[in-house]
Structures are given as structure tokens and as C-alpha cells.
Design a protein around this motif. Structure first.
Motif, PDB file in Angstrom:
ATOM      1  N   VAL A 147       0.852  -1.074  -0.071  1.00 28.07           N
ATOM      2  CA  VAL A 147       0.008  -0.002   0.112  1.00 28.07           C
ATOM      3  C   VAL A 147       0.859   1.441  -0.142  1.00 28.07           C
ATOM      4  O   VAL A 147       0.649   2.173  -0.734  1.00 28.07           O
ATOM      5  N   THR A 148       1.718   1.322   0.992  1.00 20.25           N
ATOM      6  CA  THR A 148       2.651   2.448   1.022  1.00 20.25           C
ATOM      7  C   THR A 148       4.032   2.099   1.821  1.00 20.25           C
ATOM      8  O   THR A 148       4.063   1.048   2.463  1.00 20.25           O
ATOM      9  N   CYS A 169       3.642   0.259  16.220  1.00 13.95           N
ATOM     10  CA  CYS A 169       2.271  -0.342  16.337  1.00 13.95           C
ATOM     11  C   CYS A 169       1.469   0.202  15.326  1.00 13.95           C
ATOM     12  O   CYS A 169       1.847   1.422  14.887  1.00 13.95           O
ATOM     13  N   VAL A 170       0.423  -0.263  15.056  1.00 16.16           N
ATOM     14  CA  VAL A 170      -0.616   0.305  14.065  1.00 16.16           C
ATOM     15  C   VAL A 170      -2.129   0.066  14.456  1.00 16.16           C
ATOM     16  O   VAL A 170      -2.338  -1.157  14.672  1.00 16.16           O
ATOM     17  N   VAL A 171      -2.939   1.276  14.367  1.00 16.08           N
ATOM     18  CA  VAL A 171      -4.347   1.129  14.606  1.00 16.08           C
ATOM     19  C   VAL A 171      -5.068   1.829  13.691  1.00 16.08           C
ATOM     20  O   VAL A 171      -4.498   2.516  12.875  1.00 16.08           O
ATOM     21  N   GLY A 172      -6.379   1.423  13.262  1.00 19.11           N
ATOM     22  CA  GLY A 172      -7.088   1.901  12.211  1.00 19.11           C
ATOM     23  C   GLY A 172      -8.219   2.656  12.749  1.00 19.11           C
ATOM     24  O   GLY A 172      -8.938   2.139  13.840  1.00 19.11           O
ATOM     25  N   HIS A 173      -8.612   3.813  12.222  1.00 17.85           N
ATOM     26  CA  HIS A 173      -9.850   4.409  12.516  1.00 17.85           C
ATOM     27  C   HIS A 173     -10.507   5.353  11.459  1.00 17.85           C
ATOM     28  O   HIS A 173      -9.685   6.122  10.617  1.00 17.85           O
ATOM     29  N   ARG A 174     -11.804   4.875  11.110  1.00 18.31           N
ATOM     30  CA  ARG A 174     -12.243   5.210   9.864  1.00 18.31           C
ATOM     31  C   ARG A 174     -11.369   4.969   8.638  1.00 18.31           C
ATOM     32  O   ARG A 174     -10.900   3.727   8.581  1.00 18.31           O
ATOM     33  N   ASP A 175     -10.880   5.872   8.046  1.00 20.73           N
ATOM     34  CA  ASP A 175     -10.087   5.478   6.664  1.00 20.73           C
ATOM     35  C   ASP A 175      -8.377   5.967   6.907  1.00 20.73           C
ATOM     36  O   ASP A 175      -7.781   6.185   5.983  1.00 20.73           O
ATOM     37  N   ASN A 176      -8.186   5.837   8.413  1.00 17.02           N
ATOM     38  CA  ASN A 176      -6.802   6.319   8.349  1.00 17.02           C
ATOM     39  C   ASN A 176      -5.973   5.182   9.151  1.00 17.02           C
ATOM     40  O   ASN A 176      -6.765   4.443   9.973  1.00 17.02           O
ATOM     41  N   MET A 210       6.266   8.690  18.566  1.00 15.75           N
ATOM     42  CA  MET A 210       6.043   9.582  17.659  1.00 15.75           C
ATOM     43  C   MET A 210       4.949   9.060  16.784  1.00 15.75           C
ATOM     44  O   MET A 210       4.728   7.725  16.627  1.00 15.75           O
ATOM     45  N   MET A 211       3.744   9.561  16.055  1.00 15.97           N
ATOM     46  CA  MET A 211       3.067   8.825  15.294  1.00 15.97           C
ATOM     47  C   MET A 211       2.734   9.595  13.996  1.00 15.97           C
ATOM     48  O   MET A 211       2.835  10.779  13.912  1.00 15.97           O
ATOM     49  N   ASP A 212       2.698   8.729  12.983  1.00 14.17           N
ATOM     50  CA  ASP A 212       2.208   9.187  11.572  1.00 14.17           C
ATOM     51  C   ASP A 212       0.941   8.586  11.189  1.00 14.17           C
ATOM     52  O   ASP A 212       0.402   7.425  11.591  1.00 14.17           O
ATOM     53  N   CYS A 213       0.289   9.425  10.389  1.00 12.67           N
ATOM     54  CA  CYS A 213      -1.216   8.753  10.144  1.00 12.67           C
ATOM     55  C   CYS A 213      -1.099   8.788   8.333  1.00 12.67           C
ATOM     56  O   CYS A 213      -0.522   9.582   7.592  1.00 12.67           O
ATOM     57  N   THR A 271      -6.775   9.268   0.308  1.00 11.73           N
ATOM     58  CA  THR A 271      -6.088  10.197  -0.179  1.00 11.73           C
ATOM     59  C   THR A 271      -4.709   9.643  -0.579  1.00 11.73           C
ATOM     60  O   THR A 271      -3.970  10.388  -1.536  1.00 11.73           O
ATOM     61  N   GLY A 272      -4.148   8.490  -0.016  1.00  9.58           N
ATOM     62  CA  GLY A 272      -2.986   8.285  -0.200  1.00  9.58           C
ATOM     63  C   GLY A 272      -1.741   8.908   0.367  1.00  9.58           C
ATOM     64  O   GLY A 272      -0.696   8.969  -0.063  1.00  9.58           O
ATOM     65  N   GLN A 273      -2.032   9.864   1.263  1.00  9.01           N
ATOM     66  CA  GLN A 273      -1.029  10.627   1.933  1.00  9.01           C
ATOM     67  C   GLN A 273      -0.795  10.299   3.355  1.00  9.01           C
ATOM     68  O   GLN A 273      -1.792   9.934   4.182  1.00  9.01           O
ATOM     69  N   TRP A 274       0.651  10.756   3.575  1.00  8.34           N
ATOM     70  CA  TRP A 274       1.124  10.623   4.885  1.00  8.34           C
ATOM     71  C   TRP A 274       0.925  11.925   5.489  1.00  8.34           C
ATOM     72  O   TRP A 274       1.044  12.934   5.130  1.00  8.34           O
ATOM     73  N   SER A 275       0.761  12.063   6.937  1.00  5.15           N
ATOM     74  CA  SER A 275       0.844  13.090   7.559  1.00  5.15           C
ATOM     75  C   SER A 275       1.728  12.793   9.156  1.00  5.15           C
ATOM     76  O   SER A 275       1.277  11.666   9.542  1.00  5.15           O
TER      77      SER A 275
END
Length: 481
Positions: free
Chosen positions: A361-362, A373-380, A396-399, A404-408
Motif C-alpha cells: 500500500v505504502t 504499532c498500528v491502529v485503524g480509525h475510519r479510513d486512517n 512519535m505518530m504518523d497517519c 487520499t494516499g497521503q502521509w501526515s
């Protein structure tokens, strides 16, 4: 992916922007059916319609005159709703606005379209849960009705005023009759026990009584069960503990244990065909996925799926590379595995059930000291990792946004004493984390995590497995821990 139609006014508004998450290949156009809805004509494969909708399945088993026609007309539906249904049947994941939701629910109920119903269940959120619930009640779509009611119950404190202004009394009564999902935990290093041993207190599944700010015992683990390097997950309000190890030589536990929270009972099932430990376990759509792991000092890429209804395990597509303890999560009804490669590269792969494959995916390049660790909420998808070098005590946390296929990057950092954020569990718009010192609840708002409240920490030492369970309606009054 386009849908063939002689007229499709406004039908490209949102569905075409949905991703083809299953990559379903087109079938030969041998046996096609033209379906007329309002003044729009749709041409589709009969096989797809029959497989996806009980309505068409019953029609072609009935021997009625319509099953020999090349064209049929559906009188009770809207064209937009049928267009959405076809998109979902073909593997797309369309986003829906309020009007779309109403028409999609009507279509799912009339056609008895299980894929569309599942898609609607996955789309329930705090913005649409009341509409989903009320509309599902109107059209008798029971699976969505129940799922939306549970979602409302889980965040009832936040939306009670809106509920009372929006819903009729009988629907409010149903919501209030449900038990909300409780934040629950069990120690992650509990090996097989002996009755009456000094470790008996650690062999308990506990839940957080939020009103009393206390952790209480829900049930004891079976003596043969081990949570040490096991796979632990919840599916359909059943807690599964699969595999794991026992003893100093890490002998693999072959069995699978299931706790039915509705009935407050444990049962034993067969474990995976390939013995494994230190693997990830994910539950989705009536299946358990055992992903990667180790066996006999070898890290594996193999994946097995348990069809819960039959109790049978089968092998699925391997991970792209061997992985143990890979971080996994679900979002929008999809399964994701987040692996940390050398050279500080985080890769997220999605498992596609229809084509039985893992797709990249990315990727993300970030310095980190260890773990993630990774968790999902809605489409994030939220990826948590420790900071670089000696900053391992902060998180630190990235979304990554799937639409949109975008990181933030989320601003600031989160304290991660003893790995608390690595146990994150999402309930509606809240995220629960814990360690021995405190249980913290965050509220997800516009992709940011804002602290909401702090409660009592988990009364056990060491790392833990965390999950959500709806408690039994009738149970022995629990004791405080």
C-alpha cells in the motif's frame, strides 16, 4: 472501474473514487443480465448478481418466467442505490453521503445483498451512526441495525442529547438495552497454568469498569491456554487465544481457545496446521488470520486462515517476506500488516481476500529506536513508533489516509512509558491505552489524538494484550483487582 449503464445521471459522483480493494478480474460477458431501475439500464453478469444477492439467487432457483428473460425491471429501488450495490459487488469501497446511505440501505435490504450490508457496517461512524440505525430499522436490515446500535451505545455519553432529539422512543430503548464494549486486557506472558498455583491471579481476563474506575476479573484462562507469544484477537464478541509457547524450551501450544463473552464460556478448537508462535492474529468476516510467526528458530512468511463456521484452517498467500510479531490492524473492512524493515523503512501491505494476495500500500522512511504499532480509525492508519536513538521513551505518530494516499505526521509526541501506546485499542472515536500506572483515553478529532481522561492502570506487571468485549448480560458479580 466503470459500470455499464445506458444512463447514469450523477452516478459518478463518489463511487468511481472508491478503490478497487479486491482487484476482481473481469469475467467473460457470456451470461449477462440487463437490470432496469427507474429509467437507468444496467448490464451485469448473472453470476455476480446471484453470488452477491439472495434476491437474484432465489429468482434463478425459482423457475419463474423472469429467470429466462434477458432483462428485468426492479420497481422498488432507486438507480443510485443499485449503482452503489454493483460497485461494492465488484470490489470497490465507495464513500457515501447521507443520501447515498439511505438508498444503499434500501437496496441492501431489498436485494438481500450481503457484500453491500458488510460495506455499510464498516462505514458506521459518529457522523452517520444515527442515520444508519434509523434507516436500517425502517428497511429491516438487521445486521446493520445491530451494528449501528452497538456503535451508538459505545459512545452514548457523548451523543445522548442528540439521540433523544433524533430517534423514536423504541429505538432509544433498544440502544439502552445493550451492553457497551468494555476495554479488556490479559497478561501477554501467561504460560500454561496449574490449578491453585501462585500464578493463578495472573491467569485472568480483566475489564475496566469505567464508572467505578476499577479493573475487575471477567474470566479465568483455561489451564491449557498460554498467552505467551500467542495470537490474541476478538471476532464477533468472542476472544480467541491461539498457539503460544510453554516452558523454558518454548514448546508450541497446538490448541486454540475461544471465550464466548455472550455466554461466558470457553471452548477448545484445533490450532493452525503449521505450529507457530510470535505471530499476529486478526479476525474479519467470520475468519481468523494467523500471520507470520516463528517455529524451530525460523521466522516464517506463511499465513493461515480459520473458517470459524467450519473450524478448518487453510493456507493463504504468504507475506512478502518472513516476519514475526508483525503489527496488524483493520480499517474500512480491510486487513493491513505494518512491517519495519532495515534501513528505517516502514511498509504497509494489505491482504486482498478475493485474489488471495498481499499488496504493498505504502512505504515510509522514519528514524526510530525500536518497535512500532498500528491502529485503524475510519479510513486512517496510525503508526506509532519510538523516537530515534535514546528517545525510545517517547512515541512519535504518523497517519496514512487510505482515501487520499497521503502521509501526515501528528504534531508533538506522546509519552510512551513502558510501551503504553503499543496497546492502543479504538472504540468509536476514542483510543484506549494502558500500562501498570494508568489507563489513558484519547479522542480522535480531525486526525489528532487529544487526551480525554486518565483512569486506573492495569493491576498486573509486564506487557499485555488489549481488546474490546461486550460483557455477558448475566454474570457472577466480579471482584475488584
Amino acid at each position: 472501474m466503470s459500470l455499464r449503464s445506458s444512463k447514469s445521471p450523477d452516478t459518478n459522483r463518489k463511487v468511481d473514487s472508491g478503490s478497487d480493494r479486491d482487484g476482481r478480474p473481469c469475467c467473460p460477458a457470456a451470461a449477462r443480465l440487463t437490470v432496469v431501475v427507474e429509467d437507468t439500464r444496467f448490464s451485469e453478469e448473472k453470476k455476480l448478481l446471484v453470488q452477491s444477492c439472495d434476491y437474484f439467487g432465489a429468482l434463478y432457483r425459482s423457475g419463474m418466467r423472469e429467470c429466462r428473460q434477458a432483462e428485468i425491471r426492479l420497481q422498488c429501488l432507486r438507480a443510485r442505490g443499485f449503482f452503489i450495490a454493483l460497485a461494492v459487488m465488484r470490489g470497490q469501497a465507495p464513500t457515501l453521503d447521507a443520501d447515498d446511505i439511505v438508498e444503499a440501505i434500501q437496496c441492501a435490504a431489498f436485494l438481500q445483498a450481503a457484500p453491500l450490508t458488510r460495506h455499510l457496517v464498516e462505514l458506521v461512524d459518529s457522523d452517520n451512526c444515527l442515520l444508519m440505525f434509523h434507516t436500517a430499522a425502517t428497511f429491516g436490515l438487521l445486521e446493520l441495525y445491530h451494528a449501528a446500535a452497538l456503535y451508538i451505545r459505545n459512545m452514548y455519553v457523548d451523543i445522548e442529547a442528540e439521540v433523544r432529539l433524533t430517534l423514536p422512543a423504541e429505538l432509544i430503548s433498544f440502544v439502552e438495552s445493550l451492553n457497551p464494549s468494555a476495554f479488556a486486557a490479559v497478561g501477554a506472558h501467561v504460560t500454561c497454568g496449574v490449578s491453585g498455583s501462585v500464578h493463578a491471579a495472573s491467569r485472568t481476563v480483566c475489564y475496566l469498569d469505567e464508572s467505578g474506575n476499577a479493573w475487575k476479573t471477567l474470566t479465568d484462562l483455561p489451564l491449557e491456554a498460554s498467552t505467551s507469544m500467542a495470537g490474541v484477537t476478538v471476532l464477533d464478541n468472542k476472544l480467541y487465544v491461539v498457539g503460544g509457547v510453554r516452558g523454558v524450551y518454548k514448546d508450541v501450544v497446538d490448541a486454540c481457545f475461544c471465550y464466548n463473552a455472550d455466554e461466558n464460556v470457553w471452548t477448545e478448537m484445533a490450532g493452525p496446521t503449521q505450529p507457530r508462535f510470535n505471530f499476529s492474529l486478526v479476525g474479519q468476516d467470520g475468519r481468523l488470520y494467523a500471520i507470520g510467526g516463528e517455529y524451530e528458530r525460523t521466522v516464517m512468511s506463511s499465513v493461515e486462515i480459520l473458517e470459524v463456521g467450519t473450524g478448518r484452517w487453510r493456507f493463504a498467500a504468504h507475506l512478502p517476506r518472513p516476519a514475526a510479531g508483525v503489527a496488524c490492524t483493520k480499517a474500512t473492512g480491510r486487513i493491513f500488516a505494518c512491517s519495519w524493515r532495515p534501513m528505517e523503512t516502514t511498509e504497509i501491505h494489505e491482504y486482498v481476500p478475493r485474489t488471495d494476495e498481499w499488496r504493498l500500500v505504502t512505504s515510509l522512511i522514519r528514524r526510530q529506536s525500536y518497535g512500532h504499532c498500528v491502529v485503524g480509525h475510519r479510513d486512517n492508519l496510525y503508526v506509532m513508533r519510538n523516537g530515534p536513538s535514546d528517545d525510545f521513551l517517547r512515541c512519535m505518530m504518523d497517519c496514512y489516509n487510505l482515501s487520499t494516499g497521503q502521509w501526515s505526521a501528528l504534531p508533538g509526541h506522546f509519552a510512551n512509558s513502558k510501551g503504553s501506546l503499543f496497546t492502543a485499542v479504538v472504540r468509536s472515536d476514542s483510543v484506549f491505552t494502558l500500562n501498570r500506572s494508568a489507563t489513558l483515553e484519547y479522542v480522535v478529532h480531525q486526525k489528532s489524538w487529544k487526551p480525554r481522561r486518565q483512569m486506573k492502570g492495569f493491576p498486573r506487571s509486564g506487557s499485555v494484550w488489549t481488546f474490546l468485549l461486550r460483557l455477558p448480560m448475566v454474570q457472577i458479580p466480579p471482584k475488584n483487582d
